[in-house]
Motif scaffolding. Structure first.
Motif, short mmCIF file in Angstrom:
data_model
loop_
_atom_site.label_atom_id
_atom_site.label_comp_id
_atom_site.label_asym_id
_atom_site.label_seq_id
_atom_site.Cartn_x
_atom_site.Cartn_y
_atom_site.Cartn_z
N PRO A 104 0.50 51.28 21.78
CA PRO A 104 -0.66 52.17 21.73
C PRO A 104 -1.34 52.36 23.08
CG PRO A 104 -1.22 50.00 20.85
CD PRO A 104 0.24 49.96 21.19
N ARG A 105 -1.70 53.59 23.35
CA ARG A 105 -2.44 53.92 24.58
C ARG A 105 -3.65 54.78 24.21
NH1 ARG A 105 0.59 50.41 25.94
NH2 ARG A 105 2.20 50.51 27.55
N VAL A 106 -4.69 54.70 25.05
CA VAL A 106 -5.93 55.39 24.71
C VAL A 106 -6.14 56.62 25.60
CG1 VAL A 106 -7.37 53.89 26.16
CG2 VAL A 106 -8.39 55.03 24.22
N ASP B 83 -4.11 54.33 29.61
CA ASP B 83 -4.43 52.89 29.58
C ASP B 83 -4.04 52.24 28.25
OD1 ASP B 83 -5.49 52.89 32.10
OD2 ASP B 83 -7.54 53.31 31.43
N LYS B 84 -3.83 50.91 28.31
CA LYS B 84 -3.58 50.15 27.08
C LYS B 84 -4.85 50.15 26.22
CE LYS B 84 -0.17 46.91 28.92
NZ LYS B 84 0.15 45.53 29.25
N THR B 85 -4.69 50.00 24.92
CA THR B 85 -5.86 49.96 24.03
C THR B 85 -6.37 48.52 23.90
OG1 THR B 85 -4.56 49.51 22.09
CG2 THR B 85 -4.92 51.82 22.62
N ALA C 287 9.56 37.57 41.09
CA ALA C 287 10.35 36.64 40.26
C ALA C 287 11.58 37.32 39.66
CB ALA C 287 9.47 36.07 39.15
N PHE C 288 11.74 38.65 39.89
CA PHE C 288 12.91 39.37 39.37
C PHE C 288 13.65 40.11 40.48
CE2 PHE C 288 9.74 39.01 36.03
CZ PHE C 288 10.45 38.25 35.11
N SER C 289 13.40 39.71 41.74
CA SER C 289 14.13 40.32 42.87
C SER C 289 15.59 39.84 42.80
CB SER C 289 13.50 39.87 44.18
OG SER C 289 13.66 38.46 44.30
#
Ligand code: HEM
Length: 503
Positions: free
Chosen positions: A371-373, A113-115, A147-149
């Motif tokens: 960073p990831r936790v 997960d994101k921090t 939106a990016f197809s």
């Protein structure tokens, strides 16, 4: 007499008590800090066995210094050179320079997960870049993906070409007016204009930043936001304190601009099927209207400085490596000898163009990493157990110049991406991150870089000014979430034969 005596005495006692309180508070803080330092250095700390310099083991402040300076990517690379593939870069932070770590931290289905560094914003709604919960993020990401197809990207072709034509006109005009033009200044104006057009049908600001030379200093506002949030992201609780003090939150003006962007575009409607049209269509689930402001911020942050920095690096590399400039120009001249680019998708097939862009992204992503936790149960990374709550990271820049992965790693050599006359992206680069939180706009980024490079080199000749010094320019590269350049990149722009684009 007695009253005075008693009064003086009471004041003295009171002053003494204040002094004592301050004295004991400072003492308690000093003892607390001392104990914390001892703990962080001691074998009782869960990260004790990981190597790293003493200063970084005890405090976040040294890394904060590099973050403020914008040279964290260089500092982390040096630490890996000195300490090896894993380094303790903070009391609770580890940096891993290895391919298996990339997969485990970012790439796999159980990516980390994101921090809380992603909480540095003051809006209460949910925006893709800031969402930490994986299930909520995946739902929102499905809407963004539309939106990016291929269908969406083809809608952007015409407006993108118009923006580049405006850039070409402005480059020529500024050269006429001033004798030269600074690409470091002009490229962000063009990319912010392009984001404004592609996502908000031009409703955010008008006239364009190119036309006013960014009179409202939108680019500076964004860069102040990046710098401040990069620093506060290191000590994220500090952000919530700063956020309570009104005059200290000026750096959040980008949030005001983003809210205005969304509401103006909603009120005025689109002038073609723009990015926000896809958000509003949704994908089985709808985008809540109240989230449009923070989503506008996600796209303004994500799409503008990134493409501007890559374009600046690309022009600098080409001017410093004439061999590749000539090869690329020859490829473009031959492919479009009838002076018309018939379809933008035809650019996907050009070998030198794509190799130059890939090599630019490799050397032109001076990011320290994301960073990831580590989850509750802890994880094993590179054979080492990493305990729950630790923050882990793969340093993108250090990975891109890792001699074990790229031979002659610091040399600009697009040839490394060409095999048997074909462009082959055989080694993964991390410019767009990896896994579920990777860059949602990477296809648009490639489209923009291909189209911009082709149109600029076909239509114009770029002559660097006499003081052009590629090494000095590179030494002035900084990264504070976004990339910035201390040195200007001045060129004189001369027209070649005009090339049209048929959409
Ligand atoms: C050369 C250009 C670009 C580079 C180098 C780049 C790089 C990245 C990276 C490394 C991430 C992951 C960040 C993280 O894990 O915290 C990211 C995320 C993101 N990018 Fe890009 N980007 C570029 C262009 C774009 C464009 C053109 C757009 C949109 C139009 C965009 C929108 C986003 C968004 C919204 C996210 C968050 C994605 C998510 O959390 O699901 N980026 N970008």
């Amino acid at each position: 007499m007695v009253a005075t005596f008693v009064g003086v005495s009471a004041a003295a006692i009171w002053t003494g008590e204040i002094f004592q309180t301050i004295y004991y508070s400072v003492l308690a803080l000093a003892v607390g800090a001392g104990l914390l330092i001892l703990y962080r250095l001691s074998p009782f700390h869960p990260l004790y066995n990981f190597p790293g310099p003493i200063l970084l083991r005890v405090s976040e402040i040294p890394m904060l210094y590099y973050a403020l300076k914008g040279t964290r990517h260089v500092a982390v690379k040096r630490l890996h050179d000195q300490y090896g593939r894993v380094v303790r870069t903070g009391p609770n932070t580890l940096s891993f320079l290895s391919l298996p770590a990339i997969t485990r931290i970012y790439g796999s289905s159980n990516a980390l997960d994101k921090t809380t560094a992603y909480d540095v914003h003051s809006m209460n709604e949910e925006g893709l870049f800031f969402i930490k919960d994986k299930a909520t993020h995946a739902r929102r990401r499905r809407i963004w993906n539309r939106a990016f197809s291929e269908e969406a990207l083809s809608q952007y072709h015409g407006p993108l070409v118009t923006e580049i034509q405006n850039l070409i006109r402005t480059l020529l005009q500024r050269t006429r007016d001033h004798g030269d033009v600074d690409l470091v200044r002009i490229f962000p104006q063009y990319t912010y204009d392009t984001t404004n057009t592609l996502f908000f049908s031009g409703n955010v600001w008008h006239p364009s930043l190119l036309d006013t030379d960014d009179r409202e200093q939108i680019v500076d506002e964004a860069s102040t936001f990046f710098k401040t949030s990069e620093c506060l992201g290191h000590i994220e609780p500090l952000f919530h304190i700063v956020n309570l003090i009104p005059n200290l939150t000026n750096f959040l003006r980008l949030e005001v601009i983003s809210r205005e962007a969304a509401s103006r575009r909603l009120k005025n409607g689109p002038s073609f099927k723009d990015g926000m049209s896809y958000w509003l269509e949704g994908d089985g689930v709808n985008m809540p209207l109240e989230d449009l402001g923070i989503e506008a911020e996600s796209v303004l942050i994500g799409a503008s400085d990134t493409v501007a920095a890559a374009s600046t690096f690309l022009m600098c590399f080409l001017m410093a490596h004439e061999k590749w400039l000539v090869l690329l120009r020859d490829e473009l001249d031959e492919a479009f000898e009838d002076a018309v680019i018939h379809r933008l998708n035809s650019l996907d097939k050009l070998v030198v163009l794509n190799a130059v862009i890939q090599e630019t992204l490799r050397l032109g992503t001076p990011m320290p990493g994301f960073p990831r936790v580590v989850p509750d149960e802890g994880i094993v990374l590179d054979g080492k157990y990493v305990p729950s709550g630790s923050v882990v990271n793969v340093p993108i820049w250090a990975h891109h110049v890792d001699e074990e992965i790229f031979t002659d790693a610091t040399t600009f050599d697009p040839g490394r991406w060409i095999e048997d006359g074909k462009f082959v992206a055989k080694t993964a680069i991390l410019s767009f991150g990896a896994g579920p939180f990777n860059c949602v706009g990477s296809k648009l980024a490639y489209l923009q870089l291909r189209t911009l490079t082709a149109m600029l080199l076909l239509n114009l000749e770029f002559i660097p000014t006499a003081d052009f010094d590629a090494v000095k320019f590179r030494d002035g590269v900084r990264n504070t979430r976004a990339t910035s350049f201390i040195e200007p990149l001045k060129v004189r722009v001369v027209p070649r034969k005009p090339v049209a684009v048929a959409i």
